[in-house]
Design an enzyme around this catalytic site. Sequence first.
Site, short mmCIF file in Angstrom:
data_model
loop_
_atom_site.label_atom_id
_atom_site.label_comp_id
_atom_site.label_asym_id
_atom_site.label_seq_id
_atom_site.Cartn_x
_atom_site.Cartn_y
_atom_site.Cartn_z
N LYS A 158 0.87 -1.18 0.00
CA LYS A 158 0.00 0.00 0.00
C LYS A 158 0.90 1.23 0.00
O LYS A 158 1.76 1.38 0.86
CB LYS A 158 -0.90 -0.01 1.23
CG LYS A 158 -1.96 -1.09 1.13
CD LYS A 158 -3.05 -0.94 2.15
CE LYS A 158 -4.17 -1.92 1.86
NZ LYS A 158 -3.74 -3.32 1.76
N ASP A 217 -1.52 -2.25 -4.30
CA ASP A 217 -2.94 -2.23 -3.96
C ASP A 217 -3.51 -0.85 -4.26
O ASP A 217 -2.78 0.15 -4.28
CB ASP A 217 -3.13 -2.49 -2.45
CG ASP A 217 -2.93 -3.95 -2.07
OD1 ASP A 217 -2.82 -4.81 -2.97
OD2 ASP A 217 -2.89 -4.23 -0.86
N ARG A 230 -4.89 -6.32 -11.21
CA ARG A 230 -5.88 -7.03 -10.37
C ARG A 230 -7.20 -6.26 -10.47
O ARG A 230 -7.22 -5.05 -10.28
CB ARG A 230 -5.44 -7.07 -8.91
CG ARG A 230 -6.50 -7.67 -7.99
CD ARG A 230 -6.22 -7.38 -6.52
NE ARG A 230 -5.00 -7.99 -6.06
CZ ARG A 230 -4.27 -7.51 -5.04
NH1 ARG A 230 -4.65 -6.40 -4.41
NH2 ARG A 230 -3.19 -8.11 -4.65
N LYS A 265 -13.81 -5.24 -6.79
CA LYS A 265 -14.96 -4.32 -6.75
C LYS A 265 -14.57 -3.00 -6.09
O LYS A 265 -15.04 -1.95 -6.49
CB LYS A 265 -16.09 -4.95 -5.95
CG LYS A 265 -16.81 -6.07 -6.67
CD LYS A 265 -18.06 -6.48 -5.89
CE LYS A 265 -18.68 -7.72 -6.49
NZ LYS A 265 -19.89 -8.13 -5.76
N GLY A 266 -13.73 -3.06 -5.06
CA GLY A 266 -13.37 -1.86 -4.30
C GLY A 266 -13.99 -1.93 -2.91
O GLY A 266 -15.15 -2.28 -2.77
N THR A 316 -12.18 -11.78 -6.60
CA THR A 316 -13.58 -11.71 -6.14
C THR A 316 -14.00 -13.02 -5.48
O THR A 316 -13.43 -14.07 -5.76
CB THR A 316 -14.53 -11.41 -7.32
OG1 THR A 316 -15.86 -11.27 -6.82
CG2 THR A 316 -14.51 -12.47 -8.40
N ARG A 375 -10.21 -0.51 11.71
CA ARG A 375 -10.34 0.51 10.65
C ARG A 375 -11.19 -0.02 9.49
O ARG A 375 -12.08 0.66 8.99
CB ARG A 375 -8.95 0.89 10.17
CG ARG A 375 -8.93 2.20 9.42
CD ARG A 375 -7.52 2.76 9.26
NE ARG A 375 -6.57 1.78 8.82
CZ ARG A 375 -5.49 1.45 9.50
NH1 ARG A 375 -5.24 1.99 10.67
NH2 ARG A 375 -4.64 0.55 9.02
N ARG A 376 -10.90 -1.27 9.08
CA ARG A 376 -11.65 -1.87 7.97
C ARG A 376 -13.14 -1.97 8.29
O ARG A 376 -13.99 -1.68 7.46
CB ARG A 376 -11.14 -3.28 7.66
CG ARG A 376 -9.90 -3.38 6.83
CD ARG A 376 -10.16 -2.99 5.38
NE ARG A 376 -9.84 -1.59 5.15
CZ ARG A 376 -8.61 -1.13 4.93
NH1 ARG A 376 -7.61 -1.94 4.85
NH2 ARG A 376 -8.41 0.15 4.75
C1 FAD Z 1 -7.14 -10.72 -3.58
C2 FAD Z 1 -7.93 -9.47 -3.31
C3 FAD Z 1 -7.30 -8.25 -3.29
C4 FAD Z 1 -8.01 -7.07 -3.07
N1 FAD Z 1 -7.38 -5.87 -3.17
C5 FAD Z 1 -8.10 -4.72 -3.05
C6 FAD Z 1 -7.51 -3.45 -3.29
O1 FAD Z 1 -6.33 -3.32 -3.60
N2 FAD Z 1 -8.31 -2.35 -3.14
C7 FAD Z 1 -9.63 -2.44 -2.80
O2 FAD Z 1 -10.31 -1.40 -2.73
N3 FAD Z 1 -10.20 -3.65 -2.58
C8 FAD Z 1 -9.48 -4.77 -2.70
N4 FAD Z 1 -10.08 -5.98 -2.48
C9 FAD Z 1 -11.42 -6.04 -1.88
C10 FAD Z 1 -12.52 -6.01 -2.92
O3 FAD Z 1 -12.55 -4.75 -3.52
C11 FAD Z 1 -13.89 -6.30 -2.30
O4 FAD Z 1 -14.20 -5.37 -1.33
C12 FAD Z 1 -14.02 -7.67 -1.65
O5 FAD Z 1 -13.30 -8.63 -2.36
C13 FAD Z 1 -15.48 -8.10 -1.63
O6 FAD Z 1 -15.99 -8.10 -2.94
P1 FAD Z 1 -16.37 -9.42 -3.72
O7 FAD Z 1 -15.96 -9.24 -5.15
O8 FAD Z 1 -15.81 -10.61 -3.05
O9 FAD Z 1 -17.97 -9.39 -3.75
P2 FAD Z 1 -19.02 -9.23 -2.58
O10 FAD Z 1 -20.35 -9.23 -3.27
O11 FAD Z 1 -18.71 -8.08 -1.70
O12 FAD Z 1 -18.81 -10.54 -1.76
C14 FAD Z 1 -19.23 -11.80 -2.25
C15 FAD Z 1 -19.29 -12.73 -1.04
O13 FAD Z 1 -17.97 -12.95 -0.55
C16 FAD Z 1 -17.95 -12.96 0.87
N5 FAD Z 1 -17.05 -11.93 1.35
C17 FAD Z 1 -16.52 -10.94 0.61
N6 FAD Z 1 -15.65 -10.21 1.34
C18 FAD Z 1 -15.63 -10.75 2.57
C19 FAD Z 1 -14.92 -10.47 3.79
N7 FAD Z 1 -14.02 -9.48 3.87
N8 FAD Z 1 -15.14 -11.28 4.85
C20 FAD Z 1 -15.99 -12.31 4.79
N9 FAD Z 1 -16.70 -12.62 3.68
C21 FAD Z 1 -16.52 -11.86 2.58
C22 FAD Z 1 -19.37 -12.81 1.31
O14 FAD Z 1 -19.91 -14.11 1.47
C23 FAD Z 1 -20.05 -12.15 0.15
O15 FAD Z 1 -21.42 -12.44 0.05
C24 FAD Z 1 -9.40 -7.15 -2.77
C25 FAD Z 1 -10.04 -8.39 -2.78
C26 FAD Z 1 -9.34 -9.54 -3.05
C27 FAD Z 1 -10.07 -10.83 -3.12
#
Ligand code: FAD
Length: 302
Positions: free
Chosen positions: A91, A125, A177, A180-181, A219, A281-282
């Site tokens: 980061k 990131d 990468r 969604k954010g 995702t 924080r998260r």
């Molecule tokens: C490898 C990786 C790197 C990432 N890097 C960044 C980045 O650099 N910047 C950034 O802004 N975001 C980052 N993210 C976070 C991303 O933006 C999403 O906020 C997060 O992945 C949830 O989105 P989703 O696509 O899984 O869909 P969602 O619809 O949010 O989640 C789908 C399902 O996954 C499960 N889930 C998702 N997240 C979690 C959690 N934290 N704890 C428990 N269950 C969960 C739940 O069951 C949910 O119903 C990253 C995610 C991954 C996987």
Amino acid sequence: MNLLDKLVVWTIPIVPKFLVRKVASRYIAGTTLDEAVEVIKYLREQGCCATLDVLGEHIDKREQAEHAVQEYLQILDKIDQENLDCNISIKLTMLGLKLDLDFCLENTRRLVQRAKELGNFVRIDMEDSSCTTDTLQIYSRLKKDFDNVGFVIQAYMRRSLQDVRDQMKSNSKINVRVCKGIYIEPRDIAYKDKEIVNSNYSMLLQELLENGNYAGIATHDEKLVWAAYKTISDLRLSRDKFEFQMLLGVDEQLRRLTLKEGYKLRVYVPYGKQWYEYSIRRLKENPKIAGYVIKNFFGLKN
Ligand SMILES: Cc1cc2nc3c(=O)[nH]c(=O)nc-3n(C[C@H](O)[C@H](O)[C@H](O)COP(=O)(O)OP(=O)(O)OC[C@H]3O[C@@H](n4cnc5c(N)ncnc54)[C@H](O)[C@@H]3O)c2cc1C
């Protein structure tokens, strides 16, 4: 923020630390590098590779950035010594982005340079929207000298498609990468509708892959994973053009299913002493995560 989310934010600080640790331990690989290495070896046995992230961001002193650089240099050496299938995720606010852009660029350059010497890769990131332009600028400047660096694009940001197109125009093949954010952003710069975010995610992925770039498909949303399978199949892509990526502790069943399809899967492995501050924080930034975590804790499906 709805009432339930507000309630989560208010109550987080009074939750006992041991309870936060119990919940967080599923998502965080420990406090030391040795603990994180054990997790990476365990993931390897399951067929996954990894990316290591040291918890901590938004430093306000140059010495803290130097400390972070030293820690990541040590990680790169450890990965090499232990022959781990693992790269690093960084980061930029931890490397001084909010202090001085050139100072941050030089800190990042040291990591990318060392990673290059060791045949490794650095993923930058993407943080909140106040960092997007500067992060992409640092990436672009490094990409001129190195091919072992990549960035992250967020599908909820309205600017993302243009950002990807600009990067494709000014750089040779890029490694991105797609996620969604995770930060809460205002509607004038970020899509709020889940369906639109998902459509934008698929559009970004298509744009990257059909132009010969490498994509990290990050995702746990099975609809998006399925859409990615379709894009991969429609474009007849070979498996060295993309990888799936998931967070440690999240939807391990989907992880297994993706591996079973024969795809490469990288797990994002955060670790570090700042696990408590990071978790709090998260949760405050995005109270919806608390909902996911609570449901997981009680074994309920989201
Ligand atoms: C490898 C990786 C790197 C990432 N890097 C960044 C980045 O650099 N910047 C950034 O802004 N975001 C980052 N993210 C976070 C991303 O933006 C999403 O906020 C997060 O992945 C949830 O989105 P989703 O696509 O899984 O869909 P969602 O619809 O949010 O989640 C789908 C399902 O996954 C499960 N889930 C998702 N997240 C979690 C959690 N934290 N704890 C428990 N269950 C969960 C739940 O069951 C949910 O119903 C990253 C995610 C991954 C996987």
